[in-house]
Design a protein around this motif. Structure first.
Motif, PDB file in Angstrom:
ATOM      1  N   ASP A 118       0.852  -1.193   0.000  1.00  0.00           N
ATOM      2  CA  ASP A 118       0.000   0.000   0.000  1.00  0.00           C
ATOM      3  C   ASP A 118       0.888   1.243   0.000  1.00  0.00           C
ATOM      4  O   ASP A 118       1.837   1.331   0.783  1.00  0.00           O
ATOM      5  CB  ASP A 118      -0.876   0.061   1.254  1.00  0.00           C
ATOM      6  CG  ASP A 118      -1.821  -1.110   1.367  1.00  0.00           C
ATOM      7  OD1 ASP A 118      -2.317  -1.583   0.333  1.00  0.00           O
ATOM      8  OD2 ASP A 118      -2.069  -1.554   2.501  1.00  0.00           O
ATOM      9  N   TYR A 119       0.537   2.180  -0.865  1.00  0.00           N
ATOM     10  CA  TYR A 119       1.232   3.458  -0.934  1.00  0.00           C
ATOM     11  C   TYR A 119       0.248   4.598  -0.696  1.00  0.00           C
ATOM     12  O   TYR A 119      -0.878   4.564  -1.208  1.00  0.00           O
ATOM     13  CB  TYR A 119       1.875   3.677  -2.301  1.00  0.00           C
ATOM     14  CG  TYR A 119       3.169   2.951  -2.499  1.00  0.00           C
ATOM     15  CD1 TYR A 119       4.355   3.500  -2.044  1.00  0.00           C
ATOM     16  CD2 TYR A 119       3.212   1.730  -3.154  1.00  0.00           C
ATOM     17  CE1 TYR A 119       5.562   2.849  -2.242  1.00  0.00           C
ATOM     18  CE2 TYR A 119       4.407   1.064  -3.345  1.00  0.00           C
ATOM     19  CZ  TYR A 119       5.578   1.632  -2.890  1.00  0.00           C
ATOM     20  OH  TYR A 119       6.765   0.985  -3.078  1.00  0.00           O
ATOM     21  N   ARG A 120       0.688   5.588   0.044  1.00  0.00           N
ATOM     22  CA  ARG A 120      -0.047   6.840   0.141  1.00  0.00           C
ATOM     23  C   ARG A 120       0.565   7.775  -0.891  1.00  0.00           C
ATOM     24  O   ARG A 120       1.789   7.895  -0.989  1.00  0.00           O
ATOM     25  CB  ARG A 120       0.072   7.455   1.529  1.00  0.00           C
ATOM     26  CG  ARG A 120      -0.686   8.763   1.627  1.00  0.00           C
ATOM     27  CD  ARG A 120      -0.705   9.293   3.017  1.00  0.00           C
ATOM     28  NE  ARG A 120      -1.370  10.608   3.006  1.00  0.00           N
ATOM     29  CZ  ARG A 120      -1.334  11.443   4.017  1.00  0.00           C
ATOM     30  NH1 ARG A 120      -0.714  11.117   5.131  1.00  0.00           N
ATOM     31  NH2 ARG A 120      -1.932  12.599   3.920  1.00  0.00           N
ATOM     32  N   ILE A 121      -0.283   8.413  -1.655  1.00  0.00           N
ATOM     33  CA  ILE A 121       0.176   9.321  -2.702  1.00  0.00           C
ATOM     34  C   ILE A 121       0.130  10.741  -2.152  1.00  0.00           C
ATOM     35  O   ILE A 121      -0.916  11.222  -1.733  1.00  0.00           O
ATOM     36  CB  ILE A 121      -0.700   9.209  -3.961  1.00  0.00           C
ATOM     37  CG1 ILE A 121      -0.832   7.752  -4.414  1.00  0.00           C
ATOM     38  CG2 ILE A 121      -0.165  10.111  -5.064  1.00  0.00           C
ATOM     39  CD1 ILE A 121       0.469   7.060  -4.698  1.00  0.00           C
ATOM     40  N   ARG A 122       1.258  11.400  -2.168  1.00  0.00           N
ATOM     41  CA  ARG A 122       1.359  12.778  -1.688  1.00  0.00           C
ATOM     42  C   ARG A 122       1.715  13.692  -2.863  1.00  0.00           C
ATOM     43  O   ARG A 122       2.182  13.238  -3.885  1.00  0.00           O
ATOM     44  CB  ARG A 122       2.426  12.876  -0.611  1.00  0.00           C
ATOM     45  CG  ARG A 122       2.095  12.083   0.636  1.00  0.00           C
ATOM     46  CD  ARG A 122       3.156  12.340   1.704  1.00  0.00           C
ATOM     47  NE  ARG A 122       2.913  11.628   2.916  1.00  0.00           N
ATOM     48  CZ  ARG A 122       2.182  12.083   3.931  1.00  0.00           C
ATOM     49  NH1 ARG A 122       1.614  13.251   3.854  1.00  0.00           N
ATOM     50  NH2 ARG A 122       2.026  11.356   5.020  1.00  0.00           N
ATOM     51  N   GLY A 123       1.486  14.982  -2.667  1.00  0.00           N
ATOM     52  CA  GLY A 123       1.876  15.959  -3.680  1.00  0.00           C
ATOM     53  C   GLY A 123       0.816  16.241  -4.721  1.00  0.00           C
ATOM     54  O   GLY A 123       1.048  17.037  -5.625  1.00  0.00           O
ATOM     55  N   VAL A 124      -0.334  15.576  -4.605  1.00  0.00           N
ATOM     56  CA  VAL A 124      -1.427  15.820  -5.539  1.00  0.00           C
ATOM     57  C   VAL A 124      -2.601  16.365  -4.730  1.00  0.00           C
ATOM     58  O   VAL A 124      -3.044  15.720  -3.776  1.00  0.00           O
ATOM     59  CB  VAL A 124      -1.852  14.522  -6.263  1.00  0.00           C
ATOM     60  CG1 VAL A 124      -3.023  14.785  -7.193  1.00  0.00           C
ATOM     61  CG2 VAL A 124      -0.680  13.909  -7.014  1.00  0.00           C
ATOM     62  N   PRO A 125      -3.116  17.552  -5.062  1.00  0.00           N
ATOM     63  CA  PRO A 125      -4.239  18.102  -4.298  1.00  0.00           C
ATOM     64  C   PRO A 125      -5.523  17.299  -4.547  1.00  0.00           C
ATOM     65  O   PRO A 125      -5.720  16.755  -5.636  1.00  0.00           O
ATOM     66  CB  PRO A 125      -4.373  19.539  -4.814  1.00  0.00           C
ATOM     67  CG  PRO A 125      -3.668  19.556  -6.110  1.00  0.00           C
ATOM     68  CD  PRO A 125      -2.644  18.465  -6.108  1.00  0.00           C
TER      69      PRO A 125
END
Length: 131
Positions: A54-61
């Motif tokens: 599982d990955y959390r995606i950051r940097g995208v509003p």
């Protein structure tokens, strides 16, 4: 396929899917590892496992999550995945399975405005036989 090979494939699927997201998107691994299968296909002892990451995606509003799901869905359907669930527009959740090998992926935004991408393998025995 053994668990190590399944784990590599799960990671490869994630890397390919992540390439569909905006360049500023950063993936942070939040969970992963082998998970025991609850129901092995042979009804034998629990020695079957699923590779899962599982990955959390950051940097995208959050206002761009819809476009991210569209891009992922386009990549998945163009690469042999079949849609199992598409909860849009009520929810930001899509779940797919690869038609040929059973690997699954999902993307979901939660009520806290976080976006997660998951990849799992079909069940594999430690010795290498698929479930």
């Amino acid at each position: 396929m053994n668990l190590e090979q399944a784990t590599r494939r799960v990671e490869d699927n994630l890397r390919s899917a992540l390439a569909c997201l905006p360049a500023r998107a950063r993936a942070e691994r939040v969970a992963g590892g082998p998970v025991p299968c609850d129901e092995p296909a042979d009804d034998g002892p629990v020695e079957w496992f699923v590779a899962s990451v599982d990955y959390r995606i950051r940097g995208v509003p959050p206002e761009e999550y819809g476009r991210c799901l569209d891009a992922l869905l386009a990549w998945w359907t163009g690469n042999g995945f079949v849609v199992l669930t598409d909860a849009r527009p009520q929810g930001l959740y899509v779940w797919v399975r690869h038609a040929a090998d059973g690997f699954q992926m999902a993307v979901q935004a939660n009520e806290r405005g976080e976006l997660y991408l998951t990849s799992t393998s079909p069940g594999v025995r430690l010795g290498g036989e698929p479930a």
